[in-house]
Design a protein around this motif. Structure first.
Motif, PDB file in Angstrom:
ATOM      1  N   TYR A 152       0.713  -1.237   0.126  1.00 34.08           N
ATOM      2  CA  TYR A 152      -0.032  -0.018  -0.037  1.00 34.08           C
ATOM      3  C   TYR A 152       0.901   1.488  -0.053  1.00 34.08           C
ATOM      4  O   TYR A 152       0.405   2.331  -0.661  1.00 34.08           O
ATOM      5  CB  TYR A 152      -0.978  -0.058   1.122  1.00 34.08           C
ATOM      6  N   GLU A 153       2.035   1.457   0.756  1.00 30.47           N
ATOM      7  CA  GLU A 153       2.885   2.558   0.801  1.00 30.47           C
ATOM      8  C   GLU A 153       3.614   2.683  -0.496  1.00 30.47           C
ATOM      9  O   GLU A 153       4.285   3.709  -0.503  1.00 30.47           O
ATOM     10  CB  GLU A 153       3.769   2.586   1.889  1.00 30.47           C
ATOM     11  N   SER A 154       3.797   1.652  -1.398  1.00 32.34           N
ATOM     12  CA  SER A 154       4.619   2.138  -2.454  1.00 32.34           C
ATOM     13  C   SER A 154       3.811   1.521  -3.704  1.00 32.34           C
ATOM     14  O   SER A 154       4.083   2.347  -4.680  1.00 32.34           O
ATOM     15  CB  SER A 154       5.923   0.983  -2.341  1.00 32.34           C
ATOM     16  N   MET A 155       3.274   0.511  -3.822  1.00 34.98           N
ATOM     17  CA  MET A 155       2.582   0.194  -5.226  1.00 34.98           C
ATOM     18  C   MET A 155       1.889   1.448  -5.789  1.00 34.98           C
ATOM     19  O   MET A 155       1.904   1.586  -7.364  1.00 34.98           O
ATOM     20  CB  MET A 155       1.511  -1.096  -4.897  1.00 34.98           C
ATOM     21  N   PRO A 156       1.192   2.294  -5.129  1.00 32.92           N
ATOM     22  CA  PRO A 156       0.473   3.255  -5.799  1.00 32.92           C
ATOM     23  C   PRO A 156       1.354   4.289  -6.906  1.00 32.92           C
ATOM     24  O   PRO A 156       0.779   5.019  -7.966  1.00 32.92           O
ATOM     25  CB  PRO A 156      -0.257   4.016  -4.851  1.00 32.92           C
ATOM     26  N   VAL A 157       2.787   4.344  -6.241  1.00 25.57           N
ATOM     27  CA  VAL A 157       3.422   5.212  -7.256  1.00 25.57           C
ATOM     28  C   VAL A 157       4.572   4.124  -8.110  1.00 25.57           C
ATOM     29  O   VAL A 157       5.459   4.991  -8.460  1.00 25.57           O
ATOM     30  CB  VAL A 157       4.230   6.288  -6.110  1.00 25.57           C
ATOM     31  N   GLU A 158       4.301   2.998  -7.756  1.00 21.88           N
ATOM     32  CA  GLU A 158       5.053   2.143  -8.794  1.00 21.88           C
ATOM     33  C   GLU A 158       4.245   1.392  -9.779  1.00 21.88           C
ATOM     34  O   GLU A 158       4.455  -0.016  -9.812  1.00 21.88           O
ATOM     35  CB  GLU A 158       6.012   1.339  -7.879  1.00 21.88           C
ATOM     36  N   PRO A 159       3.456   1.874 -10.411  1.00 21.92           N
ATOM     37  CA  PRO A 159       2.540   1.105 -11.366  1.00 21.92           C
ATOM     38  C   PRO A 159       3.086   0.426 -12.244  1.00 21.92           C
ATOM     39  O   PRO A 159       2.806  -0.767 -12.923  1.00 21.92           O
ATOM     40  CB  PRO A 159       1.541   2.172 -11.881  1.00 21.92           C
TER      41      PRO A 159
END
Length: 384
Positions: free
Chosen positions: A349-356
């Motif tokens: 949740y803390e990284s996936m949104p900005v690593e699509p």
């Protein structure tokens, strides 16, 4: 940083093209608020539908925020004012926010992901749940007391928030909320609606909003340009694939099967990875509740089954089959086609949104392994 090995050829091809539809150019201005229209254009969203940026003149930039899905009609009008401009003219109906801000309260992991990606965790004064928090710097700040826990959504501790003296509180106004408890806090509340964007790049593009608020517009613009370039390069790999494996998602909980609709962020990600989502004809963008029979009829012969959970220990096929014996009837269970992410082990949740682009590479590796033969997955992998 992740390693996208064997993508050099694809990225080299992208070098012959532009960085995208205008969303990748970084501005030379150190501050965008009050800058001319050319500087603001670098922060103008290309994929995100929930925010709009326009120059207001006299040290003011106008930020308009609305529901990306169009389901909610309320609009939030924010006037970003260069700090130290007391006489700035603010249009009627706009809330003034002095920028750059130095102390921010984040209500969601998606909001926090923007600060982590930009290396601005020191600006995060408060956070909500830390159940799945992996970032070492954020954990250090919590241990040292430079960042505080403020409670959970719907049950915030207003006294803790007041003591933090935040410059800004980022909120998700269309969720469960509980924000009325924070009305006594002397800090503007600004919506961050990245969670409602229907495309991976649209969600990631909300990093520009955080760039605007913190005075790191150039870094945000350049960061998103790199995300966009890699994502589109990867997507190009699957644009013409002949075979698109079928994919379903979710699990049974309390007698119902929970999945996401065919217009969702996840459904788009699966399509971009060269897959065929089992609810592709569904018109919903959020979560959907199905009965087992409906899922079975549509997904029993699907090639892959995507599961995200938090499991302590080794999650394998026997564990999955033990949760519900009917799971063993699906071809994806029989043929070992379960795509798995354990939130206990990766910063989902803390990284996936900005690593699509990383998530996309993970899925391509599963659906079309020959396309990325040496790539090592980060979030998703085939269940062992």
């Amino acid at each position: 940083m992740i390693r996208l090995t064997r993508l050099a050829a694809c990225f080299a091809l992208l070098m012959l093209l532009s960085c995208g539809k205008g969303g990748g150019g970084a501005t030379d201005a150190s501050r965008v608020a009050g800058a001319d229209s050319s500087a603001v254009s670098a922060m103008t969203p290309v994929y995100a539908k929930g925010f709009k940026v326009t120059p207001g003149g006299d040290g003011v930039t106008l930020l308009e925020i609305s529901d990306p899905e169009g389901a909610e009609t309320h609009r939030f009008n924010i006037a970003l004012v260069d700090r130290g401009t007391p006489s700035a003219r603010i249009p009627d109906g706009y809330t003034r926010v002095d920028v750059p801000v130095d102390r921010v309260v984040c209500m969601t992991s998606l909001q926090l992901s923007n600060f982590i990606k930009l290396g601005l965790t020191e600006k995060v004064a408060g956070v909500t749940s830390t159940r799945h928090l992996h970032n070492a710097q954020m954990r250090r700040q919590l241990e040292e007391g430079t960042t505080s826990r403020i409670g959970i959504e719907g049950n915030f501790d207003p006294e803790v928030v007041m003591a933090l003296q935040p410059d800004l509180i980022l909120i998700s106004p269309f969720k469960r909320g509980g924000y009325e408890a924070l009305k006594g806090v002397d800090a503007p509340m600004v919506p961050h609606l990245g969670y409602k964007e229907l495309t991976p790049l649209g969600q990631a593009e909300w990093i520009k909003v955080v760039g605007l608020l913190t005075g790191h517009e150039r870094e945000a613009s350049e960061t998103f340009a790199a995300i966009e370039k890699k994502y589109n390069a990867l997507k190009a790999i699957t644009d013409t694939v002949a075979a698109r494996p079928t994919v379903f998602t979710g699990e049974m909980r309390g007698g119902n099967w929970y999945a996401v609709g065919g217009k969702s962020f996840l459904a788009q990600l699966i399509r971009d990875a060269g897959g065929d989502y089992f609810l592709k004809d569904n018109s919903e963008s959020g979560g959907v509740t199905l009965d087992y029979e409906t899922v079975y009829s549509q997904a029993v012969h699907s090639d892959y089954w995507r599961i995200v959970n938090s499991f302590e220990g080794d999650f394998d096929y026997e564990v999955l089959g033990g949760r519900d014996a009917r799971y063993k009837d699906f071809d994806a269970w029989k043929n070992r086609g379960v795509i798995y992410c354990n939130m206990r082990e990766v910063p989902f949740y803390e990284s996936m949104p900005v690593e699509p682009e990383v998530v996309l590479a993970d899925l391509i590796k599963v659906f079309h392994p020959a396309a990325l033969p040496d790539y090592q997955p980060v979030y998703y992998h085939l269940l062992k």
